[in-house]
Each structure stands twice: as C-alpha cells, then as structure tokens.
Enzyme design. Structure first.
Site, PDB file in Angstrom:
ATOM      1  CG  HIS A 137     -83.409 -10.004 -25.305  1.00 17.39           C
ATOM      2  ND1 HIS A 137     -82.535 -11.042 -25.559  1.00 17.39           N
ATOM      3  CD2 HIS A 137     -84.294 -10.010 -26.348  1.00 17.39           C
ATOM      4  CE1 HIS A 137     -82.871 -11.638 -26.685  1.00 17.39           C
ATOM      5  NE2 HIS A 137     -83.940 -11.046 -27.185  1.00 17.39           N
TER       6      HIS A 137
ATOM      7  CB  SER B  32     -76.981 -12.567 -20.450  1.00 15.92           C
ATOM      8  OG  SER B  32     -78.149 -13.261 -20.022  1.00 15.92           O
TER       9      SER B  32
ATOM     10  CG  MET C 171     -86.182 -13.513 -25.976  1.00 14.11           C
ATOM     11  SD  MET C 171     -84.769 -14.416 -25.300  1.00 14.11           S
ATOM     12  CE  MET C 171     -84.413 -13.389 -23.880  1.00 14.11           C
TER      13      MET C 171
ATOM     14  CG  MET D 163     -86.363 -16.112 -21.770  1.00 13.68           C
ATOM     15  SD  MET D 163     -85.307 -17.562 -21.870  1.00 13.68           S
ATOM     16  CE  MET D 163     -83.733 -16.809 -22.267  1.00 13.68           C
TER      17      MET D 163
ATOM     18  CG  MET E 165     -81.803 -13.186 -31.244  1.00 11.40           C
ATOM     19  SD  MET E 165     -81.304 -12.741 -29.572  1.00 11.40           S
ATOM     20  CE  MET E 165     -80.891 -14.342 -28.862  1.00 11.40           C
TER      21      MET E 165
ATOM     22  CG  ASP F  89     -78.523 -12.084 -26.650  1.00 12.77           C
ATOM     23  OD1 ASP F  89     -77.757 -12.794 -25.987  1.00 12.77           O
ATOM     24  OD2 ASP F  89     -79.656 -11.745 -26.268  1.00 12.77           O
TER      25      ASP F  89
ATOM     26  CG  HIS G  26     -78.673  -8.786 -22.257  1.00 12.80           C
ATOM     27  ND1 HIS G  26     -79.091  -8.004 -23.318  1.00 12.80           N
ATOM     28  CD2 HIS G  26     -79.191 -10.016 -22.467  1.00 12.80           C
ATOM     29  CE1 HIS G  26     -79.827  -8.747 -24.146  1.00 12.80           C
ATOM     30  NE2 HIS G  26     -79.920  -9.974 -23.648  1.00 12.80           N
TER      31      HIS G  26
ATOM     32  CG  ASP H  40     -81.466 -12.750 -21.733  1.00 13.95           C
ATOM     33  OD1 ASP H  40     -81.722 -12.122 -22.781  1.00 13.95           O
ATOM     34  OD2 ASP H  40     -80.318 -13.120 -21.434  1.00 13.95           O
TER      35      ASP H  40
END
Ligand code: DX5
Ligand code: ZN
Length: 233
Positions: free
Chosen positions: A70, A12, A72, A41, A141, A177, A37, A39
């Site tokens: 990913h 990540s 979020m 957010m 998760m 994750d 990966h 992330d």
C-alpha cells in the site's frame, strides 16, 4: 493468485516489531493470515515515514502468501517499478496522490503487479467508476492514512455498499484499511468487502516469541466477518 470473494485477513506489518519483520511475517502466516499488508509512507502524502523498496525486497522471501503493498506516497509513478522488482504482488496507489491515476494504474499493471486503487475517507467513488476495468482491488480507507490504531470511520460503510454495486461482476476485491476489529469487520463484510487489513487488532497481545495471540486475533476477525456474510466460519 486466483480471484474469489472469500474473506481474506491481511495483517498490516505497521503494527509488527520493526526490528524483526522477517520473523513477524512468518509468524502471522503460520497463524493463519491470508495476505501480508505492507504500508509505505513518505512523510509528505501522509504525515508519517516507514520504509521503501529495499525493505520490501528484504522481507519478500519471508512472505509465502500475497504481498500487498500500500503506497501512501506522492509522487507514486517514479517508484512503481522498484516496488514491483522488490516482489510486490499487489501495488496499491492512492487516487489522491496525483492527477493521472489512469496512467498510474497502467504503469502498475505494466510492471507485472496486480493494481490496487485506494481512496481516502473524504473521497467519493464517482472518480473510481472509469477506472474499474483497470484495477484488481479498490481499498476503502476507513481511517485517514498515516497511522495504525485509529478509530474506524463508520460513514465508509455506505461507501462500500455503493462501491460493491458499482463493481458488479468484475473480478475486483474491496479491501478495507483502518480500524478493523471483530466489532467493525462484520459491518464492512456485510456491505461487500472481502479483504480486511488489520494492524493493531492482529498484533495486540502477541510477539514472535509468543505468536498464538496473532492466531486468536485473526480467527476472531475472520469469524465475525464470515458470520456477517453467511460464509462458513
Ligand atoms: C493506515 C494504514 C493501515 C494501518 C491499519 O495508514 O494504511 O494499514 O496500519 O492499522 P489499524 O488496523 O491499527 O487501524
Ligand atoms: Zn494500509
């Protein structure tokens, strides 16, 4: 991107140097990672903010393997096309991010990306059942999403086992994750996970100028996971 259940290590970039993403991606790939990966957010669905489609687009040329994005964020549907256009190979949305996950997964596949479905530690797998034919990946998760460097939540191992049985012969990856280390990787690999996301455990001790520790960390996680599944290290 062909399907197999071999162990894949997905660092990540949340734990990378934010001022140097391009070279960090090249460094982890040169050091042997399988996927990258990313992330995303929004400070709303999770209590932290990272970045959006322009940054994903900017790092795309530096990622030669698989860009695993990913999300979020909530709402998620208005942003799917932008992340697909930015070059995401896999787009993962959270089951908890909206009421119409089925529609969200349809939209991800329609965008041309592979579809991932993430579930928080407090979410059961019952609601995943009728979505399994629409996904390429389920992300379990093993921390509450929002931050790197948190402690692995052991209760999720049983969830992974039950999810693996529910998936059966379908070509669906199980991704883990949060809190993945050489100590926790064998637990989830034995339970049936094949994609291991790791932020702090990959980036610790290294840098773009000194990337060898990235490789050592990746190999340590992979060897521990493969030993638990009987795959050759
Ligand atoms: C958590 C993120 C993870 C995180 C993992 O919200 O989705 O990808 O960066 O970090 P570590 O491996 O440090 O737990
Ligand atoms: Zn993640």
């Amino acid at each position: 991107m062909s399907f197999d259940r071999s162990i894949k290590i997905a660092p990540s970039i949340l734990s990378a140097d934010f001022a140097d993403f391009g070279r960090e991606c090249a460094a982890i790939e040169a050091q042997g990672c399988d996927w990258v990966h990313v992330d995303v957010m929004d400070g709303h669905f999770v209590p932290n903010l990272t970045f959006g489609p322009p940054l994903v687009k900017a790092i795309r040329p530096h990622v030669k393997t698989v860009m695993d994005v990913h999300l979020m964020i909530a709402p998620v549907d208005p942003y799917i096309a932008a992340f697909a256009e930015a070059g995401a190979d896999i787009i993962t949305a959270h089951l908890e991010s909206g009421a119409h996950t089925h529609r969200t997964l349809q939209a991800i596949r329609a965008s041309g990306a592979k579809a991932g479905l993430a579930i928080n530690p407090g979410t059961g797998i019952e609601d995943v059942d009728y979505l399994l034919d629409m996904v390429d990946l389920v992300c379990v998760m093993t921390v509450n999403p929002g931050f790197g460097g948190q402690k692995f939540i052991h209760s999720q191992i049983d969830k992974v086992k039950r999810l693996r049985a529910m998936i059966g012969d379908r070509p669906v990856h199980i991704e883990i994750d949060g809190g993945v280390t050489p100590e926790t990787a064998p637990l989830v690999a034995a339970a049936g996970a094949d994609v291991l996301v790791a932020g702090s455990a990959v980036f610790r001790g290294g840098s773009v100028a000194d990337p060898a520790p990235y490789g050592e960390n990746i190999r340590a996680i992979r060897a521990a996971a493969e030993a638990a599944t009987g795959q050759m290290a």
